[in-house]
Design an enzyme around this catalytic site. Sequence first.
Site, PDB file in Angstrom:
ATOM      1  N   HIS A 116       0.151   1.415 -13.172  1.00 43.53           N
ATOM      2  CA  HIS A 116       0.968   0.290 -13.641  1.00 43.53           C
ATOM      3  C   HIS A 116       2.430   0.742 -13.682  1.00 43.53           C
ATOM      4  O   HIS A 116       2.723   1.837 -14.174  1.00 43.53           O
ATOM      5  CB  HIS A 116       0.496  -0.154 -15.029  1.00 43.53           C
ATOM      6  CG  HIS A 116       1.261  -1.336 -15.524  1.00 43.53           C
ATOM      7  ND1 HIS A 116       1.011  -2.615 -15.067  1.00 43.53           N
ATOM      8  CD2 HIS A 116       2.297  -1.427 -16.391  1.00 43.53           C
ATOM      9  CE1 HIS A 116       1.864  -3.450 -15.642  1.00 43.53           C
ATOM     10  NE2 HIS A 116       2.661  -2.755 -16.442  1.00 43.53           N
ATOM     11  N   ASN A 155      -6.145   2.831 -12.769  1.00 40.11           N
ATOM     12  CA  ASN A 155      -5.133   1.891 -12.268  1.00 40.11           C
ATOM     13  C   ASN A 155      -3.753   2.496 -12.446  1.00 40.11           C
ATOM     14  O   ASN A 155      -3.516   3.232 -13.400  1.00 40.11           O
ATOM     15  CB  ASN A 155      -5.229   0.589 -13.089  1.00 40.11           C
ATOM     16  CG  ASN A 155      -4.170  -0.424 -12.699  1.00 40.11           C
ATOM     17  OD1 ASN A 155      -3.993  -0.728 -11.520  1.00 40.11           O
ATOM     18  ND2 ASN A 155      -3.450  -0.948 -13.676  1.00 40.11           N
ATOM     19  N   LEU A 185      -9.864  -7.545 -13.108  1.00 42.96           N
ATOM     20  CA  LEU A 185     -11.326  -7.401 -13.031  1.00 42.96           C
ATOM     21  C   LEU A 185     -11.961  -7.767 -14.374  1.00 42.96           C
ATOM     22  O   LEU A 185     -11.427  -7.441 -15.437  1.00 42.96           O
ATOM     23  CB  LEU A 185     -11.675  -5.961 -12.643  1.00 42.96           C
ATOM     24  CG  LEU A 185     -11.204  -5.582 -11.223  1.00 42.96           C
ATOM     25  CD1 LEU A 185     -11.265  -4.072 -11.012  1.00 42.96           C
ATOM     26  CD2 LEU A 185     -12.023  -6.313 -10.163  1.00 42.96           C
ATOM     27  N   GLY A 219       0.771  -1.233   0.000  1.00 40.77           N
ATOM     28  CA  GLY A 219       0.000   0.000   0.000  1.00 40.77           C
ATOM     29  C   GLY A 219       0.805   1.287   0.000  1.00 40.77           C
ATOM     30  O   GLY A 219       0.334   2.307   0.519  1.00 40.77           O
ATOM     31  N   THR A 220       2.003   1.286  -0.610  1.00 40.71           N
ATOM     32  CA  THR A 220       2.737   2.556  -0.643  1.00 40.71           C
ATOM     33  C   THR A 220       2.027   3.569  -1.546  1.00 40.71           C
ATOM     34  O   THR A 220       2.080   4.770  -1.284  1.00 40.71           O
ATOM     35  CB  THR A 220       4.201   2.368  -1.113  1.00 40.71           C
ATOM     36  OG1 THR A 220       4.210   1.898  -2.453  1.00 40.71           O
ATOM     37  CG2 THR A 220       4.960   1.415  -0.208  1.00 40.71           C
ATOM     38  N   ASN A 221       1.372   3.082  -2.582  1.00 42.25           N
ATOM     39  CA  ASN A 221       0.610   4.021  -3.424  1.00 42.25           C
ATOM     40  C   ASN A 221      -0.616   4.553  -2.688  1.00 42.25           C
ATOM     41  O   ASN A 221      -0.978   5.719  -2.832  1.00 42.25           O
ATOM     42  CB  ASN A 221       0.207   3.351  -4.739  1.00 42.25           C
ATOM     43  CG  ASN A 221       1.344   3.379  -5.745  1.00 42.25           C
ATOM     44  OD1 ASN A 221       1.654   4.434  -6.292  1.00 42.25           O
ATOM     45  ND2 ASN A 221       1.975   2.240  -5.944  1.00 42.25           N
TER      46      ASN A 221
END
Length: 209
Positions: A113, A111, A97, A15-17
């Site tokens: 990437h 998203n 998804l 979860g650094t983003n």
Amino acid sequence: MKDKVRIAVLVSGGGTNLQALIDAQMAGKIPHGEIVTVISNKEGAFALERARNAGIEAVTILKADCGSKEEFEDVIGDSLEFRKIDLIVLAGFLAVLSEDFVKRFPNRIINIHPSLIPSFCGDGMYGLKVHNAALARGVKVTGATVHYVNEITDGGEIILQKAVDILPGDTPATLQKRVMEEAEWKLLPQATEIVCQKILKEISADEYL
Ligand code: GAR
């Protein structure tokens, strides 16, 4: 009139983003959005702790508890609708998804990437695998991309990209760290604010119809 987009962040890992989004929100850099929930598909993901530390609801939804992929996505989709979410941010969410899910939230999913799409992306390309592939190919520049999510993996419209140099002696881990620090953690909050502004305009235009 609505002044903030309700954001859900979907995560699978460290979860650094997500942390970059939380920090940006606290610094007033996402004035048109508010993270209202964080959903993880992995039990005990550290991202959940980051959410709780910031006073944000942290939810775990496991595919194993839902049965099929379809039911898993139905549970996630229903949770998002129940919370009246306007924007879904995939921040290291490593489940692909389905088309049905994406169609349920058209132009409402983005998203991040860790490469310059269309290089080193698509099914099976995530996390360190992406940096491994970039090093194996010998490219001298890589980066990160924030894009809309459509039915093609990493195939939706590009919102922002940032290039990052590959340096001699880089390993997948050193490259991942540089791409995160120099690109991902800046790009994701910026793109989120851009999309929030766009969604608010769409919502207020709809209100006049
Ligand atoms: C990030 O590098 C993100 O770009 C990548 O997973 C990492 C998650 O790290 N996502 C993908 O590869 C998606 N295809 P984080 O949990 O510390 O944000």
